[in-house]
Enzyme design. Structure first.
Site, PDB file in Angstrom:
ATOM      1  CB  SER A 164      -6.462  40.966 -43.080  1.00  0.00           C
ATOM      2  OG  SER A 164      -7.463  41.044 -42.113  1.00  0.00           O
TER       3      SER A 164
ATOM      4  CE  LYS B 164      -9.628  38.756 -43.039  1.00  0.00           C
ATOM      5  NZ  LYS B 164     -10.068  40.154 -42.852  1.00  0.00           N
TER       6      LYS B 164
ATOM      7  CE1 TYR C 274      -9.846  36.041 -40.328  1.00  0.00           C
ATOM      8  CE2 TYR C 274     -10.606  36.549 -38.113  1.00  0.00           C
ATOM      9  CZ  TYR C 274     -10.166  36.961 -39.354  1.00  0.00           C
ATOM     10  OH  TYR C 274     -10.030  38.308 -39.627  1.00  0.00           O
TER      11      TYR C 274
ATOM     12  CE1 TYR D 167     -10.421  43.596 -45.235  1.00  0.00           C
ATOM     13  CE2 TYR D 167      -8.518  44.880 -44.602  1.00  0.00           C
ATOM     14  CZ  TYR D 167      -9.185  43.682 -44.665  1.00  0.00           C
ATOM     15  OH  TYR D 167      -8.597  42.565 -44.176  1.00  0.00           O
TER      16      TYR D 167
ATOM     17  CB  VAL E 271      -5.003  45.194 -38.092  1.00  0.00           C
ATOM     18  CG1 VAL E 271      -6.303  45.662 -38.663  1.00  0.00           C
ATOM     19  CG2 VAL E 271      -5.096  43.815 -37.506  1.00  0.00           C
TER      20      VAL E 271
HETATM   21  O1  DON Z   1     -10.159  39.773 -37.480  1.00  0.00           O
HETATM   22  C1  DON Z   1      -9.371  40.600 -37.045  1.00  0.00           C
HETATM   23  O2  DON Z   1      -9.780  41.538 -36.418  1.00  0.00           O
HETATM   24  C2  DON Z   1      -7.875  40.503 -37.301  1.00  0.00           C
HETATM   25  N1  DON Z   1      -7.295  39.377 -36.745  1.00  0.00           N
HETATM   26  C3  DON Z   1      -7.520  40.629 -38.720  1.00  0.00           C
HETATM   27  C4  DON Z   1      -8.046  41.872 -39.295  1.00  0.00           C
HETATM   28  C5  DON Z   1      -7.160  42.549 -40.262  1.00  0.00           C
HETATM   29  O3  DON Z   1      -5.981  42.346 -40.345  1.00  0.00           O
HETATM   30  C6  DON Z   1      -7.849  43.583 -41.056  1.00  0.00           C
HETATM   31  N2  DON Z   1      -6.927  44.311 -41.826  1.00  0.00           N
HETATM   32  N3  DON Z   1      -6.428  45.124 -42.297  1.00  0.00           N
END
Ligand code: DON
Length: 330
Positions: free
Chosen positions: A77, A80, A204, A256, A274
């Site tokens: 993320s 983003k 994405y 978040y 993540v």
């Molecule tokens: O969309 C997802 O599930 C992941 N590729 C990215 C999510 C993410 O990193 C959320 N973060 N803390």
């Protein structure tokens, strides 16, 4: 003579900061058992939970590192922030903000609930998945490779090297990303998604799979801290207005539904992923005493994440630094 003294002072100050970081990294590593690797992405399940590393970059080029700072990981993320910047550069800020808002949600990063609760379903911000998938569809280019190329060129202009993708992580998410597919279909129905569902998803999930180290994200953090100015290359590489928007989004939505606590107890713009990365930054401040009066970029990697999707040990390390060195912008 004065220059030599200043240089000696800087070397001494950096080694003091490094000694603190070494102590804190060794201490907070042991808290990794309070988190888990991102096990909803099969390729991220088996990472070493107790790894923890940090890189701090100062505008003068000083780099302070500790722990597992050289371990490569995927942006997830944190990407983003970059795709939002790329969309603003390619389509203009007002075009982008007509399609994605800048309001925090207080919900999980992959939540779908607000899209339906708040008609007409405009994504609340570009840091949650609904917003980021919409942003992916807005990138210039008529196909996923072209959209990705636009993003890669932006990253190359910041880091001075072409980004690479971790194919295993991409495939792993591509095959299991049911929630993201659902979000994308919903956004297609409400007309926020400009491209096909599969095209937006490929962009994405590939941006999430870009491989970086703490040094790379520290450099991006440093450039944002300097309002888009690359202090090492001495060049304005991003428009100031876009850099400021990105920082505001990091502060209000970057962690978040833990963003409020993070602002309260750490107090610097930060974005998590993540895989365990945190990109943070400290803006320059005349008010602040040393250290880091000129600001810095911070890259952290610690793959044990909490229920919000934020690195547990990375967050603890950043909180310790913020308190000890008075880094909060408030
Ligand atoms: O969309 C997802 O599930 C992941 N590729 C990215 C999510 C993410 O990193 C959320 N973060 N803390």
């Amino acid at each position: 003579m004065v220059e030599k003294l200043a240089e000696e002072y800087n070397i001494h100050a950096s080694s003091q900061k490094k000694a603190c970081l070494d102590e804190w990294v060794a201490h907070y590593r042991s808290y990794a058992t309070k988190g888990q690797t991102a096990n909803y992405i099969p390729a991220l399940r088996n990472k070493h939970l107790s790894q923890l590393g940090i890189c701090i970059l100062e505008p003068g080029g000083t780099m302070i590192t500790s722990g597992d700072w050289e371990v490569p990981f995927t942006l997830q993320s944190i990407s983003k922030v970059l795709s939002f910047i790329a969309a603003c550069l390619g389509r203009g800020i007002s075009y982008v903000l007509d399609r994605v808002d800048v309001e925090p949600t207080g919900d999980a990063f992959n939540s779908i609930i607000r899209l339906e609760m708040h008609k007409p379903g405009k994504p609340f911000n570009p840091m949650i998945n609904a917003g980021a998938i919409t942003i992916a569809s807005l990138l210039p280019g008529e196909s996923s490779p072209k959209k990705l190329e636009f993003l890669y060129e932006l990253i190359e202009s910041l880091l001075g090297k072409r980004p690479t993708i971790n194919e295993e992580v991409f495939q792993s998410e591509w095959l299991t990303s049911h929630r993201n597919r659902a979000l994308a279909h919903y956004l297609k129905e409400t007309n926020y998604l400009e491209s096909d569902v599969e095209e937006a998803l490929e962009v994405y999930l590939k941006q999430c799979s870009i491989v970086v180290t703490t040094e790379d994200i520290a450099l991006i953090g440093l450039i944002l801290a300097q309002d888009g100015y690359h202090p090492i290359r001495q060049e304005q590489v991003l428009p100031k207005e876009v850099a400021k928007l990105a920082k505001a989004l990091m502060l209000t939505c970057g962690m978040y539904n833990a963003s409020g606590k993070f602002a309260a107890f750490v107090g610097v713009p930060a974005k998590s992923g993540v895989s365990g990365g945190i990109m943070a930054l400290v803006p320059p401040s005349a008010r602040r005493e040393m250290p880091f009066q000129d600001g810095c970029g911070i890259g952290i990697y610690g793959p044990a994440i909490d229920e919000y999707g934020n690195s547990v040990t990375g967050g603890m390390l950043l909180k310790q630094m913020a308190q000890e060195w008075d880094l909060s912008i408030f």
